[in-house]
Design a protein around this motif. Structure first.
Motif, mmCIF file in Angstrom:
data_model
loop_
_atom_site.group_PDB
_atom_site.id
_atom_site.type_symbol
_atom_site.label_atom_id
_atom_site.label_comp_id
_atom_site.label_asym_id
_atom_site.label_seq_id
_atom_site.Cartn_x
_atom_site.Cartn_y
_atom_site.Cartn_z
ATOM 1 N N ARG A 72 0.855 -1.176 0.000
ATOM 2 C CA ARG A 72 0.000 0.000 0.000
ATOM 3 C C ARG A 72 0.897 1.234 0.000
ATOM 4 N N CYS A 73 0.559 2.164 -0.905
ATOM 5 C CA CYS A 73 1.342 3.394 -1.006
ATOM 6 C C CYS A 73 1.069 4.274 0.216
ATOM 7 N N ALA A 81 0.068 -4.742 -6.689
ATOM 8 C CA ALA A 81 0.854 -5.973 -6.665
ATOM 9 C C ALA A 81 2.335 -5.640 -6.759
ATOM 10 N N VAL A 82 3.162 -6.367 -6.036
ATOM 11 C CA VAL A 82 4.607 -6.160 -6.124
ATOM 12 C C VAL A 82 5.293 -7.465 -6.521
ATOM 13 N N GLU A 83 6.377 -7.327 -7.265
ATOM 14 C CA GLU A 83 7.087 -8.500 -7.762
ATOM 15 C C GLU A 83 8.242 -8.882 -6.847
ATOM 16 N N ASP A 84 8.836 -7.903 -6.205
ATOM 17 C CA ASP A 84 9.957 -8.189 -5.325
ATOM 18 C C ASP A 84 9.905 -7.196 -4.180
ATOM 19 N N GLU A 88 7.230 0.307 -6.161
ATOM 20 C CA GLU A 88 7.006 1.625 -6.740
ATOM 21 C C GLU A 88 5.513 1.742 -7.011
ATOM 22 N N CYS A 89 4.884 2.785 -6.480
ATOM 23 C CA CYS A 89 3.441 2.936 -6.627
ATOM 24 C C CYS A 89 3.099 3.244 -8.081
ATOM 25 N N PRO A 90 2.187 2.434 -8.696
ATOM 26 C CA PRO A 90 1.807 2.688 -10.085
ATOM 27 C C PRO A 90 0.923 3.931 -10.203
ATOM 28 N N GLY A 91 0.418 4.433 -9.080
ATOM 29 C CA GLY A 91 -0.455 5.603 -9.112
ATOM 30 C C GLY A 91 0.334 6.893 -9.108
ATOM 31 N N GLY A 96 8.860 2.887 -2.010
ATOM 32 C CA GLY A 96 8.590 2.454 -0.647
ATOM 33 C C GLY A 96 7.185 1.904 -0.581
ATOM 34 N N GLY A 97 6.488 2.247 0.415
ATOM 35 C CA GLY A 97 5.159 1.670 0.575
ATOM 36 C C GLY A 97 5.224 0.580 1.615
ATOM 37 N N GLU A 98 4.076 0.218 2.060
ATOM 38 C CA GLU A 98 3.982 -0.707 3.174
ATOM 39 C C GLU A 98 3.496 -2.045 2.653
#
Ligand SMILES: [Zn+2]
Length: 120
Positions: A72-73, A81-84, A88-91, A96-98
């Motif tokens: 979550r940004c 969704a994150v791959e690793d 990076e927030c797509p929005g 970062g992000g949680e």
């Protein structure tokens, strides 16, 4: 090959549960595994079969429930969704992000077979 140590810990946990149910046999072990754990399911299965062979847990089925990674940004609260482990927030492009899921490694449930020894 950290799968083998995961399996060893899993078997310990299974035995802690079965010690509370004398006479019951485990038929299925369900495990939830987050994508960021970098566990190879087939290899985990192989390790499980190898580690339980010739024990009272031989033949127990291991079910692996994969959990995709999501974050979550912190700025715009979007979840994505994150791959690793690099988010990076797509929005809004914030880094970062949680992490909200994807790091699981937990025993979900045990299915116990009927005890064959019935007490009258
Ligand atoms: Zn954002």
């Amino acid at each position: 090959m950290h799968e083998m140590s995961i399996v060893a810990a899993l078997i310990d946990e299974v035995r802690q549960h079965t010690s509370k149910h004398p006479g019951a046999r485990v038929s299925v072990v369900r495990l939830r595994v987050g994508a960021l754990r970098q566990v190879i399911p087939e290899w985990l299965q192989f390790c499980f079969v190898t580690a339980t062979r010739d024990t009272d847990l031989a033949g127990v089925e291991l079910e692996i429930e994969p959990v995709p990674a999501r974050a979550r940004c912190r700025l715009c609260q979007r979840t994505f969704a994150v791959e690793d482990s690099w988010f990076e927030c797509p929005g809004c492009g914030a880094l970062g992000g949680e992490l909200i899921q994807g790091n699981e490694l937990e025993l979900v449930s045990l299915v116990l077979a009927e005890a064959t020894c019935a007490r009258q």
